[in-house]
Design an enzyme around this catalytic site. Sequence first.
Site, short mmCIF file in Angstrom:
data_model
loop_
_atom_site.label_atom_id
_atom_site.label_comp_id
_atom_site.label_asym_id
_atom_site.label_seq_id
_atom_site.Cartn_x
_atom_site.Cartn_y
_atom_site.Cartn_z
N ASN A 28 -10.36 -2.83 2.39
CA ASN A 28 -10.02 -2.83 0.97
C ASN A 28 -11.28 -2.59 0.14
OD1 ASN A 28 -7.26 -3.31 1.17
ND2 ASN A 28 -7.48 -5.54 1.04
N HIS B 196 0.83 -1.22 0.00
CA HIS B 196 0.00 0.00 0.00
C HIS B 196 0.86 1.27 0.00
CE1 HIS B 196 -3.88 -2.07 0.86
NE2 HIS B 196 -3.10 -2.93 1.47
N HIS C 59 -4.16 1.07 12.05
CA HIS C 59 -3.97 -0.16 12.80
C HIS C 59 -5.34 -0.79 13.11
CE1 HIS C 59 -2.68 -3.20 15.37
NE2 HIS C 59 -1.95 -2.53 16.24
FE1 HDD Z 1 -2.63 -4.75 5.54
C1 HDD Z 1 -1.15 -1.73 5.17
C2 HDD Z 1 -5.58 -3.46 4.31
C3 HDD Z 1 -4.05 -7.88 5.58
C4 HDD Z 1 0.10 -5.95 7.05
N1 HDD Z 1 -3.23 -2.95 4.86
C5 HDD Z 1 -2.47 -1.83 4.80
C6 HDD Z 1 -3.25 -0.74 4.28
C7 HDD Z 1 -4.50 -1.23 4.04
C8 HDD Z 1 -4.48 -2.61 4.41
C9 HDD Z 1 -5.67 -0.46 3.49
C10 HDD Z 1 -2.75 0.66 4.03
C11 HDD Z 1 -2.96 1.53 5.24
C12 HDD Z 1 -2.49 2.94 4.96
O1 HDD Z 1 -3.12 3.60 4.09
O2 HDD Z 1 -1.53 3.37 5.59
N2 HDD Z 1 -4.42 -5.53 4.98
C13 HDD Z 1 -5.51 -4.81 4.60
C14 HDD Z 1 -6.65 -5.69 4.53
C15 HDD Z 1 -6.23 -6.93 4.88
C16 HDD Z 1 -4.83 -6.83 5.18
C17 HDD Z 1 -8.07 -5.26 4.15
C18 HDD Z 1 -7.00 -8.22 4.99
C19 HDD Z 1 -8.27 -8.29 5.14
N3 HDD Z 1 -2.06 -6.58 6.17
C20 HDD Z 1 -2.79 -7.74 6.13
C21 HDD Z 1 -2.06 -8.81 6.78
C22 HDD Z 1 -0.88 -8.26 7.21
C23 HDD Z 1 -0.90 -6.87 6.81
C24 HDD Z 1 -2.54 -10.23 6.92
C25 HDD Z 1 0.25 -8.89 7.96
C26 HDD Z 1 0.19 -9.95 8.69
N4 HDD Z 1 -0.81 -3.99 5.97
C27 HDD Z 1 0.16 -4.65 6.63
C28 HDD Z 1 1.38 -3.82 6.90
C29 HDD Z 1 0.93 -2.43 6.37
C30 HDD Z 1 -0.42 -2.71 5.76
C31 HDD Z 1 2.62 -4.39 6.37
C32 HDD Z 1 1.90 -1.69 5.43
C33 HDD Z 1 1.93 -0.28 5.93
C34 HDD Z 1 1.19 -0.29 7.17
O3 HDD Z 1 0.73 -1.54 7.44
O4 HDD Z 1 1.00 0.65 7.91
O5 HDD Z 1 1.68 -3.79 8.25
#
Ligand code: HDD
Length: 705
Positions: free
Chosen positions: A154, A82, A346
Site C-alpha cells: 500500500n 481495491h 498474491h
Molecule cells: Fe489485500 C487485494 C494490499 C491486507 C485480502 N490487497 C489487495 C490489493 C492490494 C492489497 C494492493 C489489490 C491487488 C490488485 O491490484 O489486484 N492487503 C493489502 C495490504 C494489506 C492487505 C498492503 C495489509 C498489509 N488483504 C489484506 C488482508 C486480507 C486481504 C488482511 C484478508 C485476510 N486483498 C485481499 C483480497 C484482495 C486484496 C480480498 C481483493 C482482490 C484480490 O485480493 O485479488 O483477497
Amino acid sequence: MPPKADQHGPAPTSPTGIPLDVGPTYAAQHGEYLTTAGGTRLRETDISLKAGPRGPILLRDHHLREKITHFDHERIPERVVHARGAAAHGHFEANGAAERLTCAAFLRSGAQTPVFLRFSNVVGSRGSMDTARDTRGFATKFYTEEGIFDLVGNNMAVFFIQDGIKFPDLVHAVKPNPSNEIPQAQSAHDGFWDFVSLRTEAQAHTMWQMSDRGIPRSYRMMEGFGVHTFRLVNADGATSLVKWHWKPASGVHSLTWEEAQLAAGNDPDYLRRDLADAIESGAFPSWDLGVQVFPDTEDQMFDGIDLLDPTKFVPEELAPVQIVGTMTLDANPVNYFAETEQVAFHPGHLVRGIDVTNDPLLQARLFSYIDTQLTRLAGPNFEQIPINRTHAPVNDMLRDGSHQSGDQGGAAPYHPNSLDAGCPFMADDTSAAFIDVPEEVAASHTVREQSASFDDHFSQATLFYRSLTPVEREHVAQAYSFELGKCFEQAVKERQLGHLANIDDELAERVAAALGIPVPESTVPPATDVEVSPALSQVGESWPVAGRRVALVVDSASGTRPVKQVRSKLLAAGVLPVPVAPHGGQVAGVDAQRTYLTAASIEFDAIIVLTAAAPGEDADPNLDTKAGYDDAPDRTVDPRVEKLVGEFWRHSKSIGAIGGGLDVLPTAGVAAGAPGVHVGNAAEVVQGLLHDLEQHRVWQRFTAE
Ligand code: HDD
C-alpha cells in the site's frame, strides 16, 4: 508503447513478452473479416435472421445468440476491495546491494526483470472516483526467471488491523451502508468511524489516511510499502528481517482536499489519466526499491517495535532504507480488462531467498488471495491468463479445471512416477529450489491471544502527527473534522475524539472546535518524549519537475512570441505546457488543448496567463447576459479565467502572468508580490514557476492565509 498488431502484422505481445493474442482465433479486432468465435466469416452483424422483414427472430441465428450470450457474461465480479485501479508495465533493475541479504536472482547486480504494477483505491467500486480520501494499493508483479514474486503493498506503511480475521469486519465497516449503498468510495461515515474507534489498533492507520497521503497528487508521487516484515535468506543460509519500501523519483506529493473533491466530479479518472498520460508522453515514472534491515532475532523486535505488528512502522531515522534497485514504468496496458482487471496478485507468490514471517495479518493474506481469484477469475487456472503467467518454465501437476489452456502432455501427473521416467524431479540447493527457512516454532498451547507487544495503539499515531510540518498538521485536523463532521452518531464522534485526545492535545482541540464538542480527557498517559521522524513530511525538499503540467492561458490578443518562448522553456525542463484558450483550434500560434469552458485548475500544477485580458472578440457571446455578470459591465477580464486563477491561488499553486495577463491578478484576488506569483518576461516567469514546482506547492501561501 507495446506493439499493436495491424491486420497484416504479427499478434501483439505485452511489453513483458507475454503473447496477448494466443493465435488468430483471438485476434478478433485486428483481422480482415468479422467472424464468429469459431472463426466462420460473417456477412451481417446488424440485422438478425427473421421470418420475413417484419417477422419474428429465428432461434437458429447462431451469430445473434453467440453475440448476446457472450455480451451477457462480459462482466466479472469486481475485487471485493481495491476494485478501482490502474496499471502499467515496466522493468526493475537491481543494483546488487541486496546480494548479501538474499539469493533471489532478480536482486543480483544488473539483473533486469519485467514488472506489472497495479495501483488501486481500497474502498470504492470499480466505477468510483480516483481522488477519494483512501489508502492506495501498490501491487507489483515481478516476472523473475525463478518465478513470480508479488510485492502486494500500500502507499501507507501501517495497516488498520493486526489480525486477518478482522479484515471482513474492517471492510464491511468502511464499505457503504448496506441499506442504501451510501456513501460511495469514502470513509466519511458512521460505519467506518464506529469500527475504527472501537478497534483502537486502527488509530495509527487512520492518522496516515487523514494526512495528505490519503489524497495523492499522482500514483507517480506515492511511496509504496510492503507493510509486513519479510525474511530474506542469502546464499550462505543467513537470514535477516526486512521491510520493503518504494521511493518515488518525483517525491511524495498530494492534492489539497478541495482539489480532490473538485477532481472527483471534474475528472473521476484523474489518477489513471495522469499515469497513462505521463507514460504516453515519455515521462516514465520510477521508484527506487529499498529495504530496512533488522537482525533476525528470536523476539523479532527492533528498538521496542514489534516487527510482527503490521500497525507499526520503523522510522527511517532508526533503520535507514537501503536501495536495492530501481523500477521504471514505460508502457501502458493494451487492454484494460485483459491486463489490469485480470491481473491476480498474491503475497504468497515468493521466490527463493524471500520468505514470510508470522505476522498474523500476513498469514491470513496467504490464504485469502488465491481464494478470492477462484470466484473473481472463475476457477483455479487464473495463473494461465497471459498477464499472470510466469516467465519461468512451469512443470506443475495441477490438472484440468475451468479455463484450462495448457496442453499438458505426459502420462503421469503424479509424483513419484515411473511412467514419465520420474519427471519432473525435485530441485535442491544446487538447482535453485525455493527455501523454506527453518524456524523454531515455540512449543505452546493453541490460543486465541495476541502478544502484549501489540497493545500500544496510540504512540505511533502521535509520532506520525508530530513529525509533520504545521501546514500538514492543519490538513490532518481538517480531514478529521470533515470525516467526523459527516457522521450522524454523536457517540461515534465523541469516542473518536477521545482517541484524538490520547494522540495529541492540540489535534483534539482543533477537531473538537470544528465539531462543536467539548475536548474529552485523554485515557492513556499523554505521550511526551516522542521522537519525530522528519522523513514522514512532504514539505521542505526539492524534486524533479518532469511530467508536471502547466496551463498556458491565451487568447487571440496574446502575442505569439511570448507564448512560444514560454512553451519552449517549459518543454526544455520536461514540463508539459497545455494551451487553454477561449475556443478550440489555433489561438496565438498554438493548438488549444482546453477551452475556458473545459479547463479546471485540478488538471494542472501551475498556470501562466498570457491573455490580453479584456474579453474581446473571443468572449462567449452569452457571457454578459449570464446572471451575476450583468452587474459588472466594465469587467476587463474573462470571468472564467478569473475563476481559474482564483482556484490556483486557493490551492497554493504557482501562478505566472505576462503582459495583459497581469490584469487578471487583482480581479482574482491575487497580489502580484505574493509567494508563488511571478510576473515579468517569459524567462523570469518560467524560472520562478519551475522553482515552485520543485517544491510541489507554494507552501508559504497556506500559512500566509
Ligand atoms: Fe489485500 C487485494 C494490499 C491486507 C485480502 N490487497 C489487495 C490489493 C492490494 C492489497 C494492493 C489489490 C491487488 C490488485 O491490484 O489486484 N492487503 C493489502 C495490504 C494489506 C492487505 C498492503 C495489509 C498489509 N488483504 C489484506 C488482508 C486480507 C486481504 C488482511 C484478508 C485476510 N486483498 C485481499 C483480497 C484482495 C486484496 C480480498 C481483493 C482482490 C484480490 O485480493 O485479488 O483477497
